[in-house]
Design an enzyme around this catalytic site. Structure first.
Site, PDB file in Angstrom:
ATOM      1  N   ARG A 140       0.799  -1.236   0.000  1.00  0.00           N
ATOM      2  CA  ARG A 140       0.000   0.000   0.000  1.00  0.00           C
ATOM      3  C   ARG A 140       0.825   1.277   0.000  1.00  0.00           C
ATOM      4  O   ARG A 140       0.396   2.270  -0.603  1.00  0.00           O
ATOM      5  CB  ARG A 140      -1.083  -0.020   1.081  1.00  0.00           C
ATOM      6  CG  ARG A 140      -0.765   0.201   2.457  1.00  0.00           C
ATOM      7  CD  ARG A 140      -1.515  -0.744   3.355  1.00  0.00           C
ATOM      8  NE  ARG A 140      -0.787  -2.004   3.340  1.00  0.00           N
ATOM      9  CZ  ARG A 140      -1.338  -3.175   3.083  1.00  0.00           C
ATOM     10  NH1 ARG A 140      -2.604  -3.261   2.853  1.00  0.00           N
ATOM     11  NH2 ARG A 140      -0.594  -4.254   3.056  1.00  0.00           N
ATOM     12  N   THR A 141       1.967   1.282   0.625  1.00  0.00           N
ATOM     13  CA  THR A 141       2.738   2.529   0.620  1.00  0.00           C
ATOM     14  C   THR A 141       3.170   2.867  -0.805  1.00  0.00           C
ATOM     15  O   THR A 141       2.972   3.983  -1.288  1.00  0.00           O
ATOM     16  CB  THR A 141       3.956   2.419   1.554  1.00  0.00           C
ATOM     17  OG1 THR A 141       3.510   2.036   2.846  1.00  0.00           O
ATOM     18  CG2 THR A 141       4.702   3.733   1.650  1.00  0.00           C
ATOM     19  N   LYS A 194      24.329  -4.538  -7.420  1.00  0.00           N
ATOM     20  CA  LYS A 194      25.622  -4.660  -8.126  1.00  0.00           C
ATOM     21  C   LYS A 194      26.710  -3.863  -7.420  1.00  0.00           C
ATOM     22  O   LYS A 194      27.783  -3.653  -7.961  1.00  0.00           O
ATOM     23  CB  LYS A 194      25.484  -4.127  -9.561  1.00  0.00           C
ATOM     24  CG  LYS A 194      24.506  -4.884 -10.422  1.00  0.00           C
ATOM     25  CD  LYS A 194      24.486  -4.225 -11.812  1.00  0.00           C
ATOM     26  CE  LYS A 194      23.553  -4.943 -12.758  1.00  0.00           C
ATOM     27  NZ  LYS A 194      23.467  -4.230 -14.049  1.00  0.00           N
TER      28      LYS A 194
HETATM   29  C1  NCD Z   1       4.323  -1.024   7.632  1.00  0.00           C
HETATM   30  C2  NCD Z   1       5.793  -0.856   7.267  1.00  0.00           C
HETATM   31  O1  NCD Z   1       6.214  -1.212   6.169  1.00  0.00           O
HETATM   32  O2  NCD Z   1       6.482  -0.332   8.124  1.00  0.00           O
HETATM   33  N1  NCD Z   1       3.485  -1.161   6.536  1.00  0.00           N
HETATM   34  C3  NCD Z   1       3.071  -0.049   5.857  1.00  0.00           C
HETATM   35  O3  NCD Z   1       3.860   0.699   5.331  1.00  0.00           O
HETATM   36  N2  NCD Z   1       1.755   0.220   5.840  1.00  0.00           N
HETATM   37  C4  NCD Z   1       4.080  -2.007   8.695  1.00  0.00           C
HETATM   38  C5  NCD Z   1       4.452  -3.448   8.467  1.00  0.00           C
HETATM   39  O4  NCD Z   1       4.996  -3.818   7.441  1.00  0.00           O
HETATM   40  O5  NCD Z   1       4.165  -4.246   9.365  1.00  0.00           O
END
Ligand code: NCD
Length: 336
Positions: A57-58, A86
């Site tokens: 999602r990010t 690399k």
């Molecule tokens: C989190 C992360 O990557 O820190 N996820 C996210 O970005 N929504 C939390 C996780 O991965 O548990």
């Protein structure tokens, strides 16, 4: 702060006015995020979306946010598919990629790596998560969600009661969120984790210096009895030496509907940065909570687009032009 052209590396950069500014702009983005209107304000701009660590999602919401403002997205996913594998330095990668982009979002497994990358970049860089250190845009969307959810229930962030649950040692989202909350007053924080995965001491101290009431415990049920927000997190398996080590802690703090009904006040909001680990041995937020109206996890993920659109608009200084470049949508909008 002056957002124009700035890197976003840590929540330490923000004061309360900055937060208000971001949230006001995020509110303005709603018709675009909900596909009621289209804007082309970033037509011609390119986002370099550089994710050197797993993400759904990010990465996608940063990309969607940029697309929704009319910009284009170029991305790389996975360390092993990049020239870093690399032996290329972050400096060289930054010099090159910043020539191709107007703004860059980056995630990387090492703490401090995004700041190092940003120092060599010729364009603004947003930290999409650097190891166990920080995840500023997630903390902003978490706080934005908290504000929306608790305000709807007649409360504010000052005086908030929140339990953070799970892997508080390696979870960067809770690290950034704790720091961001220190901008507010009278917050009650209950930190629920196994002793080995406690919140770093420095962050606990930072909250105590602000006169927060901070409780550290390994008991879930009593910790969620009098909170506005129960914020659950995943055991950060990728930060452990082995899967077997992570298995020692997995599934220790499970929240399901019956535990919720038995312990929580009726309006307690459930949050999680996602992904929730839904495997049987973890199942930290049971799917029997899915119909619970206080389960805010998907609203939280939706809010990520608004907050990230706000960050791009502020950094690229187009806030006042967004509506000027707007039109109605042409396509059939299925109910959201
Ligand atoms: C989190 C992360 O990557 O820190 N996820 C996210 O970005 N929504 C939390 C996780 O991965 O548990």
């Amino acid at each position: 702060m002056d957002f124009r052209g700035s890197h976003i590396l840590s929540v330490d950069q923000f004061d309360r006015d900055d937060i208000e500014r971001i949230f006001t702009v995020a509110d303005k983005m709603e018709p675009y995020a909900q596909r009621k209107k289209v804007t082309r304000v970033l037509d011609g701009a390119i986002l370099g979306n550089m994710f050197f660590e797993a993400s759904t999602r990010t990465r996608v919401s940063f990309g969607c946010a940029f697309n929704l403002l009319g910009g284009a997205v170029r991305e790389t996913t996975g360390f092993e598919h990049s020239a870093l594998a690399k032996g290329e330095s972050l400096y060289d990668t930054a010099r090159v990629l910043s020539g191709y982009s107007d703004v860059i979002c980056m995630r990387h497994p090492q703490s401090g790596s995004v700041a190092e990358f940003a120092s060599a970049s010729r364009v603004p860089v947003i930290n999409g998560g650097d190891g166990i250190n920080e995840h500023p845009s997630q903390a902003l969307l978490d706080l934005y969600t908290i504000r929306k959810e608790v305000v709807a229930k007649g409360r504010g962030i000052d005086g908030l009661r929140i339990a953070m649950i799970g892997d508080l040692k390696y979870g960067r989202t809770v690290h950034s969120l704790c720091k961001l909350l220190t901008l507010f007053k009278g917050v009650h924080v209950t930190l629920v984790s196994p002793a080995e995965l406690e919140m770093p001491y420095g962050l606990v101290e930072q909250m105590r210096e602000r006169d927060f009431s901070v409780t550290v415990t390994d008991k879930l049920e009593e910790s969620i009895r009098h909170v506005d927000i129960a914020y659950s997190t995943r055991i950060q398996e990728e930060r452990f030496g082995s899967k077997a080590e992570a298995d020692l802690y997995r599934g220790k703090f499970r929240l399901n509907q019956s535990i919720y009904t038995e312990n929580c006040e009726p309006n307690t909001v459930i949050m999680h940065p996602l992904p929730r680990d839904s495997r049987a041995d973890a199942n930290e937020l049971d799917s029997d909570l899915n119909e619970n109206p206080n389960l805010a996890i998907f609203r939280q993920a939706d809010n990520g687009v608004l907050v990230r659109m706000a960050l791009f608009s502020l950094i690229l200084d187009v806030v006042d032009q967004v509506d000027k470049h707007a039109r109605d949508v042409n396509w059939y909008r299925h109910g959201r």
